[in-house]
Design a protein around this motif. Structure first.
Motif, PDB file in Angstrom:
ATOM      1  N   GLY A 110       0.761  -1.177  -0.059  1.00 16.11           N
ATOM      2  CA  GLY A 110       0.070   0.019  -0.004  1.00 16.11           C
ATOM      3  C   GLY A 110       0.774   1.188   0.039  1.00 16.11           C
ATOM      4  O   GLY A 110       2.243   1.221   0.326  1.00 16.11           O
ATOM      5  N   ALA A 111       0.098   2.483  -0.547  1.00 10.88           N
ATOM      6  CA  ALA A 111       0.921   3.595  -0.394  1.00 10.88           C
ATOM      7  C   ALA A 111       1.088   4.459   0.983  1.00 10.88           C
ATOM      8  O   ALA A 111       2.109   5.010   1.164  1.00 10.88           O
ATOM      9  CB  ALA A 111      -0.068   4.711  -1.183  1.00 10.88           C
ATOM     10  N   ALA A 112       0.203   3.930   2.017  1.00 10.63           N
ATOM     11  CA  ALA A 112       0.774   4.572   3.602  1.00 10.63           C
ATOM     12  C   ALA A 112       2.027   3.925   3.964  1.00 10.63           C
ATOM     13  O   ALA A 112       2.105   2.756   3.877  1.00 10.63           O
ATOM     14  CB  ALA A 112      -0.569   4.161   4.585  1.00 10.63           C
ATOM     15  N   GLN A 113       2.883   4.689   4.459  1.00 10.01           N
ATOM     16  CA  GLN A 113       4.350   4.256   4.740  1.00 10.01           C
ATOM     17  C   GLN A 113       4.451   4.601   6.278  1.00 10.01           C
ATOM     18  O   GLN A 113       5.779   4.307   6.526  1.00 10.01           O
ATOM     19  CB  GLN A 113       5.287   4.972   3.726  1.00 10.01           C
ATOM     20  CG  GLN A 113       5.228   4.350   2.134  1.00 10.01           C
ATOM     21  CD  GLN A 113       5.699   2.913   2.185  1.00 10.01           C
ATOM     22  OE1 GLN A 113       6.766   2.541   2.366  1.00 10.01           O
ATOM     23  NE2 GLN A 113       4.864   1.959   1.924  1.00 10.01           N
TER      24      GLN A 113
ATOM     25  N   ARG B  96      14.662   1.593   5.392  1.00  6.54           N
ATOM     26  CA  ARG B  96      14.603   2.978   4.964  1.00  6.54           C
ATOM     27  C   ARG B  96      15.573   4.036   4.573  1.00  6.54           C
ATOM     28  O   ARG B  96      15.899   4.372   3.597  1.00  6.54           O
ATOM     29  CB  ARG B  96      13.466   3.813   5.857  1.00  6.54           C
ATOM     30  CG  ARG B  96      12.112   3.667   5.839  1.00  6.54           C
ATOM     31  CD  ARG B  96      11.303   4.685   6.285  1.00  6.54           C
ATOM     32  NE  ARG B  96       9.708   4.507   6.484  1.00  6.54           N
ATOM     33  CZ  ARG B  96       9.547   4.273   7.762  1.00  6.54           C
ATOM     34  NH1 ARG B  96      10.203   4.030   8.756  1.00  6.54           N
ATOM     35  NH2 ARG B  96       8.337   3.764   7.873  1.00  6.54           N
ATOM     36  N   SER B  97      16.548   3.870   5.741  1.00  5.69           N
ATOM     37  CA  SER B  97      17.776   4.774   5.673  1.00  5.69           C
ATOM     38  C   SER B  97      18.571   4.119   4.323  1.00  5.69           C
ATOM     39  O   SER B  97      19.222   4.870   3.786  1.00  5.69           O
ATOM     40  CB  SER B  97      18.582   4.712   6.804  1.00  5.69           C
ATOM     41  OG  SER B  97      19.856   5.364   6.592  1.00  5.69           O
TER      42      SER B  97
ATOM     43  N   SER C 249      14.664   6.775  -2.683  1.00  2.00           N
ATOM     44  CA  SER C 249      13.445   6.568  -2.107  1.00  2.00           C
ATOM     45  C   SER C 249      13.331   5.628  -0.953  1.00  2.00           C
ATOM     46  O   SER C 249      13.964   4.420  -1.010  1.00  2.00           O
ATOM     47  CB  SER C 249      12.498   5.826  -3.226  1.00  2.00           C
ATOM     48  OG  SER C 249      11.093   5.388  -2.789  1.00  2.00           O
ATOM     49  N   GLY C 250      12.570   5.864   0.069  1.00  2.00           N
ATOM     50  CA  GLY C 250      12.606   5.103   1.262  1.00  2.00           C
ATOM     51  C   GLY C 250      11.270   4.320   1.546  1.00  2.00           C
ATOM     52  O   GLY C 250      10.932   3.667   2.266  1.00  2.00           O
ATOM     53  N   GLU C 251      10.546   4.137   0.519  1.00  2.00           N
ATOM     54  CA  GLU C 251       9.102   3.540   0.107  1.00  2.00           C
ATOM     55  C   GLU C 251       9.492   1.943   0.242  1.00  2.00           C
ATOM     56  O   GLU C 251      10.481   1.406  -0.382  1.00  2.00           O
ATOM     57  CB  GLU C 251       8.388   3.627  -1.105  1.00  2.00           C
ATOM     58  CG  GLU C 251       7.244   3.200  -1.028  1.00  2.00           C
ATOM     59  CD  GLU C 251       6.358   3.452  -2.342  1.00  2.00           C
ATOM     60  OE1 GLU C 251       5.218   4.324  -2.303  1.00  2.00           O
ATOM     61  OE2 GLU C 251       6.924   3.215  -3.521  1.00  2.00           O
TER      62      GLU C 251
END
Length: 662
Positions: A138-141, A187-188, A196-198
């Motif tokens: 999903g888009a929510a991260q 993420r880092s 991109s940290g997605e």
């Protein structure tokens, strides 16, 4: 139909050299781009023209789209091949080429954009009916959403960088207490590596095989698959051994996976070379993992079993030509296997290595191919991936290919920089791998106790040869001064050497039994005694007879440092016979030093802070990976010598800790 005459290769190292080879064979002119750190690199030397595109750091050179487009304009290059890594799967780069009227030798902008996101590509594959692993895309991260979804999926699970590849931004999470820390690290790492940290989350498939299908499409609507590659042997989610065909695939399963891969490619109107990666479980069920919209590192094994040049296919498709073969014309023959030669020390936790390549001399056998970007004298820097070369072997059977590859790996001479040859050789000789039983869990489950993963003492024969070469140099110097070679006033007194290996000091006694240009020597190492005759030495190779057996060994002697290509690869010994003995450091403090050249990306402590042994203090980024530096003792931080963003050298003192029991 697009036409072009000059190809700029927007990459470096072995892949730039490999692409140039085919481009030149097809009659194209070639252009290399290079950073200031790569000014003398092999790919620069091979190209017809070369343009410097910036400083050593990738975000100031190889990742700067405008600089590469300007290099193409400056040289008149009308096509760009991106290789792999760097900008190869960057939709903005492909679009910039298109806008500049330059042919991009790769897929369309739309396909790169979609497949470059694990999140979006997985959604597309689900819609296309390609089997996928259950998870969250999903888009929510935010952490709260990801934690909630992780509970829904269940543990163990995988965190993956949506834009990622090469194992970066990927973490296995065994239980919920680990999740937040692993999300932060993933993420880092993803942000630093891909911009991109997605992230996405997926159920962990335990002990699968990693099987990928090579697909190719053209602008006329044709799409084929060229068999599969088994890339199951991995370390930290990075491939170590790749082979084709997969040892366990039946013709029926190959067809099913191939057709699923073609369906995936067709769903985005794919043009050019691509790879659809699957996880294959023990029951024969397979799941879509990702699609790589570029040439893969391991493409040579497919080339060897199909007899096709995939770079030539890429160039012809980019020029508007149809695929050279239809599906029923593609034949698989024999077996091919590849390993990646890295500048890393497997005995030190696979720590990437830097330094100067003093010797590079791979052994070429029939059926063995070496793809590399090395020249002697070049520096291996901390700015790029530590991949130095790929060693690939072909045989009529799997075991023939494995046997050839093992010999080639063992005989690839690399001096000056530590390589991972011993790790690779031991892996190729392991009974489970030999039997074709390796899954992605192979190294973790069957290889953790291998001798290549811990420091090993040098063999007596290697120490004896080192002492003999040092003796002969000293004897030759005496001969030039008018003395007899090997003669001493106290003839019965042995020569004594103290050789330093890391922090160890090793004593060697040497007695001259017969002086001359081929001296016969008696070498004492503790309780072991060897008889040795030094038959020849030319600065690169020494031929020695040890206890009646003649051998040829590679070496490099520079000042008081002698390097041998020994049983564990690069063996570096220093003659400290006449050096003063240094006193041990008796200070009651701990110190944290840089394990290699790199950049400080995070400082987590301040002077005066109390820390516990094992506490994370700094994060060092080098060769595209983050290295966590921790306290070795309980105590108080007395000095922090670096700040975020600082470039540091190997062994540089970063933090000093006064131990609690001082």
């Amino acid at each position: 139909m697009p036409a072009f005459n000059k190809i700029l290769i927007a990459n470096r190292g072995e892949i730039a050299c490999r692409v140039m080879r085919t481009a030149i064979e097809l009659g194209y002119r070639t252009v290399a781009v290079y950073s200031q750190a790569d000014s003398d690199a092999r790919h620069v030397q091979l190209a017809d023209e070369a343009v410097c595109i910036g400083p050593a750091q990738v975000n100031q050179s190889y990742l700067v789209i405008d600089n590469i487009i300007e290099a193409a304009r400056q040289t008149g290059a009308d096509a760009i091949h991106p290789g792999y890594g760097f900008l190869s799967e960057n939709a903005d780069f492909a679009r910039a080429c298109e806008e500049a009227g330059i042919v991009f030798i790769g897929p369309t902008v739309e396909a790169i954009h979609l497949m470059g996101s694990k999140r979006l590509s997985k959604i597309a594959m689900l819609e296309a009916g390609v089997p996928c692993i259950p998870g969250y895309e999903g888009a929510a991260q935010d952490d709260e959403t990801l934690a909630s979804e992780a509970e829904r999926i269940g543990y163990p699970l995988m965190i993956k960088a949506s834009a990622g590849g090469g194992g970066r931004g990927m973490r296995l999470v065994e239980e919920s207490s680990e999740l937040l820390a692993q999300l932060r690290t993933a993420r880092s790492e993803a942000q630093n590596a891909f911009g991109s940290g997605e992230l996405i989350l997926e159920r962990a498939v335990i002990r699968p095989r990693h099987v990928e299908i090579q697909v190719f499409g053209d602008a006329h609507g044709n799409i084929v698959y060229l068999g599969e590659r088994d890339c199951s042997v991995q370390r930290r989610h990075q491939k170590v051994v790749e082979e084709a065909p997969c040892p366990v695939l039946t013709a029926e399963l190959r067809r099913a996976m191939g057709e699923a891969a073609v369906k995936a490619a067709a769903s985005v109107g794919y043009v050019g070379a691509g790879t659809v990666e699957f996880l294959l479980d023990a029951s024969g069920e397979f799941f879509f993992l990702e699609m790589n919209t570029r040439l893969q590192v391991e493409h040579p094994v497919t080339e060897l079993i199909t007899g096709q040049d995939l770079v030539a296919w890429q160039i012809r498709v980019a020029a508007g030509q149809p695929l050279p073969l239809e599906q029923d014309e593609i034949r698989l023959s024999g077996h091919a296997m590849e390993v990646r030669l890295y500048a890393e020390d497997s005995a030190a936790g696979f720590l990437p290595q830097t330094g100067q390549v003093l010797r590079w001399e791979p052994e070429l056998l029939s059926g063995v191919r070496i793809d590399h970007g090395l020249v002697e004298g070049q520096a291996v820097t901390p700015f790029y991936d530590p991949l130095l070369a790929k060693v690939i072997a072909y045989g009529a059977t799997r075991d023939e290919a494995r046997r050839k590859l093992l010999r080639a790996v063992e005989n690839c001479v690399l001096l000056g920089v530590n390589g991972n040859q011993r790790f690779l050789a031991n892996l190729l000789a392991h009974p489970d791998f030999t039997a074709g039983n390796a899954t992605t869990a192979f190294i973790a489950e069957h290889f953790t106790g291998d001798p290549s993963l811990a420091p090993q003492p040098p063999h007596s024969e290697e120490l004896a040869l080192a002492a003999a070469l040092l003796f002969q140099r000293s004897a030759s110097a005496r001969a030039h001064q008018g003395e007899l070679a090997g003669w001493r006033s106290a003839g019965s007194v042995p020569w004594r050497f103290v050789l330093r290996l890391g922090d160890q000091r090793l004593g060697v006694a040497l007695q001259v039994l017969e002086p001359g240009s081929q001296p016969r020597l008696q070498v004492e190492l503790g309780e072991r005694s060897l008889e040795l005759r030094l038959l020849s030495h030319d600065g690169r190779w020494a031929v020695v007879e040890l206890d009646g057996v003649r051998r040829r060994l590679a070496y490099h002697l520079d000042g008081d440092c002698i390097r041998l290509f020994g049983h564990a690869g690069n063996l570096e010994l220093h003659d400290v016979t006449h050096a003063p003995t240094s006193a041990g450091n008796a200070a009651a403090c701990g110190s944290v030093k840089a394990p290699m050249d790199g950049a400080i990306v995070e400082v987590l402590v301040a002077e005066g802070a109390t820390v516990a042994k094992g506490q994370l203090l700094l994060v060092l980024e080098a060769m595209k990976m983050e290295h966590l530096l921790k306290a070795g003792v309980d105590g108080v931080i007395r000095r922090v010598g670096v700040s975020r963003g600082d470039q540091v050298k190997s062994r540089q003192l970063l933090v000093e800790i006064e131990a609690a029991d001082a």
